[in-house]
Design a protein around this motif. Structure first.
Motif, PDB file in Angstrom:
ATOM      1  N   ILE A  87       0.856  -1.183   0.000  1.00  0.00           N
ATOM      2  CA  ILE A  87       0.000   0.000   0.000  1.00  0.00           C
ATOM      3  C   ILE A  87       0.895   1.236   0.000  1.00  0.00           C
ATOM      4  O   ILE A  87       1.729   1.397   0.900  1.00  0.00           O
ATOM      5  CB  ILE A  87      -0.918   0.011   1.238  1.00  0.00           C
ATOM      6  CG1 ILE A  87      -1.811  -1.230   1.259  1.00  0.00           C
ATOM      7  CG2 ILE A  87      -1.760   1.294   1.268  1.00  0.00           C
ATOM      8  CD1 ILE A  87      -2.599  -1.390   2.545  1.00  0.00           C
TER       9      ILE A  87
ATOM     10  N   GLY B 241       0.273   0.319   9.662  1.00  0.00           N
ATOM     11  CA  GLY B 241      -0.629  -0.630   9.024  1.00  0.00           C
ATOM     12  C   GLY B 241      -1.341  -1.592   9.952  1.00  0.00           C
ATOM     13  O   GLY B 241      -2.061  -2.471   9.483  1.00  0.00           O
ATOM     14  N   GLU B 242      -1.183  -1.446  11.262  1.00  0.00           N
ATOM     15  CA  GLU B 242      -1.920  -2.323  12.187  1.00  0.00           C
ATOM     16  C   GLU B 242      -2.744  -1.454  13.119  1.00  0.00           C
ATOM     17  O   GLU B 242      -2.198  -0.651  13.876  1.00  0.00           O
ATOM     18  CB  GLU B 242      -0.980  -3.200  12.996  1.00  0.00           C
ATOM     19  CG  GLU B 242      -1.766  -4.160  13.897  1.00  0.00           C
ATOM     20  CD  GLU B 242      -0.880  -5.169  14.569  1.00  0.00           C
ATOM     21  OE1 GLU B 242      -0.544  -6.159  13.914  1.00  0.00           O
ATOM     22  OE2 GLU B 242      -0.533  -4.940  15.739  1.00  0.00           O
TER      23      GLU B 242
ATOM     24  N   VAL C  84      -2.224  -4.864   8.067  1.00  0.00           N
ATOM     25  CA  VAL C  84      -1.552  -5.039   6.780  1.00  0.00           C
ATOM     26  C   VAL C  84      -0.337  -5.926   7.023  1.00  0.00           C
ATOM     27  O   VAL C  84       0.417  -5.712   7.974  1.00  0.00           O
ATOM     28  CB  VAL C  84      -1.094  -3.674   6.209  1.00  0.00           C
ATOM     29  CG1 VAL C  84      -0.386  -3.869   4.865  1.00  0.00           C
ATOM     30  CG2 VAL C  84      -2.285  -2.728   6.061  1.00  0.00           C
ATOM     31  N   SER C  85      -0.159  -6.913   6.163  1.00  0.00           N
ATOM     32  CA  SER C  85       1.007  -7.785   6.297  1.00  0.00           C
ATOM     33  C   SER C  85       1.712  -7.906   4.956  1.00  0.00           C
ATOM     34  O   SER C  85       1.111  -7.729   3.910  1.00  0.00           O
ATOM     35  CB  SER C  85       0.605  -9.173   6.818  1.00  0.00           C
ATOM     36  OG  SER C  85      -0.266  -9.816   5.911  1.00  0.00           O
TER      37      SER C  85
ATOM     38  N   PHE D 115       5.864  -4.041   5.943  1.00  0.00           N
ATOM     39  CA  PHE D 115       4.821  -3.705   6.899  1.00  0.00           C
ATOM     40  C   PHE D 115       4.927  -4.487   8.197  1.00  0.00           C
ATOM     41  O   PHE D 115       4.219  -4.203   9.143  1.00  0.00           O
ATOM     42  CB  PHE D 115       3.422  -3.946   6.298  1.00  0.00           C
ATOM     43  CG  PHE D 115       2.980  -2.834   5.417  1.00  0.00           C
ATOM     44  CD1 PHE D 115       2.361  -1.715   5.946  1.00  0.00           C
ATOM     45  CD2 PHE D 115       3.222  -2.875   4.056  1.00  0.00           C
ATOM     46  CE1 PHE D 115       1.972  -0.671   5.137  1.00  0.00           C
ATOM     47  CE2 PHE D 115       2.836  -1.835   3.242  1.00  0.00           C
ATOM     48  CZ  PHE D 115       2.213  -0.731   3.784  1.00  0.00           C
TER      49      PHE D 115
ATOM     50  N   HIS E  38       1.027  -8.743  -0.604  1.00  0.00           N
ATOM     51  CA  HIS E  38       0.618  -8.170   0.675  1.00  0.00           C
ATOM     52  C   HIS E  38      -0.852  -8.509   0.897  1.00  0.00           C
ATOM     53  O   HIS E  38      -1.554  -8.880  -0.046  1.00  0.00           O
ATOM     54  CB  HIS E  38       0.794  -6.644   0.671  1.00  0.00           C
ATOM     55  CG  HIS E  38       2.215  -6.222   0.635  1.00  0.00           C
ATOM     56  ND1 HIS E  38       2.976  -6.281  -0.522  1.00  0.00           N
ATOM     57  CD2 HIS E  38       3.030  -5.749   1.607  1.00  0.00           C
ATOM     58  CE1 HIS E  38       4.191  -5.868  -0.251  1.00  0.00           C
ATOM     59  NE2 HIS E  38       4.261  -5.528   1.033  1.00  0.00           N
TER      60      HIS E  38
ATOM     61  N   VAL F 229      -4.418  -7.496   3.701  1.00  0.00           N
ATOM     62  CA  VAL F 229      -5.004  -6.796   4.839  1.00  0.00           C
ATOM     63  C   VAL F 229      -5.978  -7.774   5.482  1.00  0.00           C
ATOM     64  O   VAL F 229      -6.908  -8.245   4.830  1.00  0.00           O
ATOM     65  CB  VAL F 229      -5.756  -5.515   4.421  1.00  0.00           C
ATOM     66  CG1 VAL F 229      -6.338  -4.817   5.648  1.00  0.00           C
ATOM     67  CG2 VAL F 229      -4.857  -4.580   3.636  1.00  0.00           C
TER      68      VAL F 229
END
Length: 176
Positions: free
Chosen positions: A10, A35-36, A64-65, A69, A95, A97
């Motif tokens: 992202i 992102g978490e 998000v992984s 991230f 990636h 989510v």
């Protein structure tokens, strides 16, 4: 739980859009790492009916992984037993989510679906929803459905429009 599969990381502008969206639907948002997000989602902000007294907010996690991230191990583990998704979504995910509810009432499933659709509006991607075998016919004609698969387990891939339409069907329920 629902997963948004992404073809790439992202970008910064997408993260800004995600943060703005989450701030707009949540009573509180804590970003533990980039992102978490730990959220208290305001159910009514997503148009969800059925919350009882004291249930106006629901705890959720958006994570998000993938490379850059964190949670790379989570991404790798979640995708290790997946089939080649390129034939279903048009790309190999790099990636993801994850959108996770910490409650299990019917309306929590709807909240996850609508929250996921809103996140997709902000960052793109394709929803990957595990299904029960008897749900395959229920999703067959829904708008925004991109693909269905039966092996190694039943799943549907779709757009935000698909998630919104599916969440509006009688008896809607997520597997995870």
């Amino acid at each position: 739980m629902l997963v948004i599969e992404l073809a790439r990381a992202i970008p910064a502008a997408g993260l800004r859009q995600l943060r703005l969206f989450l701030a707009g639907v949540a009573e509180s948002v804590e970003e533990r790492r980039v992102g978490e997000f730990d959220l208290q989602v305001r159910v009514e902000s997503l148009g969800v009916a059925g919350a009882g007294r004291g249930e106006g907010t629901r705890p959720m996690l958006v994570s998000v992984s993938g490379p850059g991230f964190g949670d790379e191990e989570v991404f790798d583990a979640e995708h290790a037993d997946e089939v080649d998704q390129e034939r279903f979504v048009g790309f190999t995910p790099t990636h993801a989510v994850d959108v996770i509810a910490f409650c299990g009432a019917r309306f929590d499933h709807v909240v996850v679906a609508l929250l996921t659709a809103g996140i997709m509006d902000a960052v793109g991607g394709v929803a990957n929803a595990e299904l029960h075998e008897d749900q395959l016919p229920l999703v067959a004609g829904l708008p925004g459905l991109l693909a269905r698969r039966r092996e190694p387990w039943e799943a549907a891939y779709g757009t935000g429009e698909f998630l919104r339409a599916w969440a509006a069907t009688p008896g809607f329920r997520l597997v995870k």
